[in-house]
Design a protein around this motif. Structure first.
Motif, short mmCIF file in Angstrom:
data_model
loop_
_atom_site.label_atom_id
_atom_site.label_comp_id
_atom_site.label_asym_id
_atom_site.label_seq_id
_atom_site.Cartn_x
_atom_site.Cartn_y
_atom_site.Cartn_z
N THR A 1 0.88 -1.19 0.07
CA THR A 1 -0.09 0.07 -0.06
C THR A 1 0.71 1.16 0.29
OG1 THR A 1 -0.22 -0.27 2.59
CG2 THR A 1 -1.71 -1.16 1.24
N ARG B 1 -0.53 4.74 -1.56
CA ARG B 1 -0.74 4.64 -2.75
C ARG B 1 -2.62 5.43 -2.89
NH1 ARG B 1 0.92 0.88 -6.30
NH2 ARG B 1 2.74 -0.67 -5.91
N ASP B 2 -3.47 4.49 -1.59
CA ASP B 2 -4.90 6.11 -1.13
C ASP B 2 -4.44 7.31 -0.63
OD1 ASP B 2 -7.35 6.45 -0.11
OD2 ASP B 2 -7.64 4.74 -0.05
N ASP C 1 -5.00 7.51 3.65
CA ASP C 1 -3.87 6.52 3.62
C ASP C 1 -2.94 7.55 4.51
OD1 ASP C 1 -5.06 4.63 3.85
OD2 ASP C 1 -3.83 3.13 2.33
#
Length: 374
Positions: free
Chosen positions: A143, A165-166, A169
Motif C-alpha cells: 500500500t 497509494r490511497d 492513507d
C-alpha cells in the motif's frame, strides 16, 4: 634514549601532505589500492575522520544504468563529465555490477542505492564498499512505496519516506537498521503514483520533486511537505511529463531545467535565495535537434538530465539512439559515447563513500563483496 622517528611514507613528502592532501582526494578504487602500500597508509585511510573528509571531496555524479546482455544484471555507472577525464569511455566506467532478475533503481542517497532485485525485493547497496542487504517487507504490491531516502540531521539515522497509494492513507517513515516496522506520520502530501516516477533531489536537508508545474518539498528535519511555485515562464516547457523537468545543484544553488514540447530548447532557472523560494531565469539552450537526429539517431526524451559539474559548469546529458551525448550550454557536443542498447541515463546521483554505516550488519541477508555483486 628516545626512539628514532619512523621514516616518512614517501621520501621527501611529509605524511600530512601525502595523506590529507593527496590520498584524501583519490577516487575510492584508487584509495583502496593505496592501502596496500604500507600499514601506516592503511591505518590512516581507514580512520573515520579521514573517510568523512574523503567523502566530502568526492563529486556527486549523475548515474547511468546499463542492462546486461547475456545475463540479468545492472551496471551502476557514475557519469564522470568533469574536464580532464582521459577518454570518452573513461566517463562510463562501472563501479559495480548487480546480478539478479529484473534489477532496477528505486532511491539513492549519500552513496547508497536502493534497488529492486526481482519482483518485490528491495535491497540497499553501497557500490564503493560492495555492501548489500535486503529490506524485508517491501514489495511492489504494498500500500506504500519508497519515494526518497535521506539522513535525518537530528538523529543521524538514514530514513526512507514511503508514500501511500490511497490519498486517505498516511505517509510512513522507515529507519534503516531499525527492527520496527515503518511508522505513520500525519502529514498531507503527494501519493505514490505522483512521486515515484520522479527522482528527488536532496538539497538543504529537503527532498525536492519537480512535477505538475510545482516543486514539491519534503523537509527532512521537520518531516513535512510544502509546495513551491514553478518559475515564471516554465509553462512554455513540459514540467508535467515524466521527462519534462530536472532539479540539480550548481554553485550551492537549487537549479531547475526543462525541455520544451518540441525538444528544441531547454530552459534553466536557479534559486539564488533559497529562503525566499524565488526563481530566476538563467538561460535558454537551443538544441540542434534535426542535426543531432540525423547524425546520432532518434532523441529519447525519457533519458536526459542536466547535471552540475564538479567545477560549477552545467552540462546536459541526452540520449540519441544508442548514443549518449554530453552538450554544453551552447548546445555543442562535448562528448559522444556509443554504447550498446540498455544504457539509460537517470536523475539519480552517486557520491561514492567508503564510510562504514552501522545499520548494514543489522539488516537481513547482509553480504560484502558477494552475490548480488558480480
Amino acid at each position: 634514549m628516545a626512539e628514532a622517528a619512523p621514516p616518512p611514507l614517501h621520501r621527501g613528502l611529509p605524511d600530512e601532505i601525502a595523506i590529507w592532501e593527496i590520498l584524501v582526494r583519490l577516487p575510492p578504487k584508487s584509495l583502496l589500492r593505496c592501502r596496500a602500500v604500507c600499514h601506516a597508509w592503511r591505518r590512516a585511510t581507514t580512520a573515520r575522520d579521514f573517510l568523512l573528509a574523503h567523502y566530502a571531496r568526492q563529486p556527486a555524479l549523475p548515474l547511468i544504468y546499463g542492462l546486461g546482455r547475456d545475463i540479468e544484471s545492472l551496471d551502476i555507472i557514475p557519469f564522470d563529465h568533469r574536464a580532464g577525464v582521459a577518454t570518452a569511455d573513461d566517463r562510463l566506467l562501472s563501479v559495480a555490477r548487480i546480478g539478479g532478475p529484473y534489477v532496477r533503481p528505486c532511491i539513492s542517497c549519500d552513496g547508497l542505492q536502493g534497488l529492486y532485485i526481482g519482483v518485490d525485493q528491495l535491497s540497499i547497496v553501497n557500490p564503493a564498499t560492495r555492501q548489500c542487504a535486503r529490506l524485508p517487507g517491501f514489495t511492489v504490491t504494498d500500500t506504500h512505496r519508497p519515494v526518497g531516502m535521506y539522513p535525518h540531521s537530528l538523529s543521524g539515522e538514514y530514513r526512507i519516506l514511503l508514500a501511500p497509494r490511497d490519498p486517505d492513507d498516511s505517509h510512513q517513515l522507515y529507519t534503516l537498521g531499525s527492527n520496527q516496522p515503518p511508522r505513520p506520520i500525519d502529514i498531507d502530501g503527494r501519493v505514490v503514483d505522483e512521486l515515484s516516477p520522479f527522482t528527488p533531489l536532496l538539497f538543504h536537508h529537503s527532498l525536492h520533486w519537480c512535477l505538475d508545474n510545482m516543486t514539491t518539498v519534503f523537509d527532512t528535519t521537520a518531516e513535512s511537505f510544502q509546495e513551491v511555485l514553478a518559475p515564471d515562464g516554465a509553462d512554455q516547457f513540459m514540467m508535467d511529463e515524466i521527462y519534462g523537468g530536472a532539479l540539480f545543484e550548481v554553485d550551492g544553488m537549487l537549479g531547475m531545467s526543462s525541455l520544451n514540447a518540441e525538444f528544441t530548447s531547454v530552459g534553466i532557472w536557479s534559486m539564488h535565495n533559497y529562503e525566499s523560494k524565488v526563481w530566476a531565469f538563467k538561460y535558454r539552450v537551443e538544441l540542434p535537434l534535426a542535426e543531432l537526429t540525423m547524425q546520432f539517431g532518434k532523441f529519447k526524451p525519457y533519458g536526459w538530465g542536466v547535471p552540475s559539474s564538479w567545477d560549477g559548469d552545467v552540462t546536459m546529458l541526452l540520449q540519441f539512439g544508442d548514443w549518449l551525448l554530453q552538450l554544453d550550454m551552447d548546445g555543442k557536443v562535448v562528448a559522444s559515447l556509443h554504447r550498446h542498447k540498455g544504457l539509460f541515463p537517470t536523475q539519480h546521483l552517486l557520491k561514492q563513500t567508503l564510510v562504514q554505516h552501522s545499520f548494514f550488519p543489522t539488516l537481513e541477508g547482509y553480504v560484502v563483496n558477494a552475490s548480488p555483486f558480480i
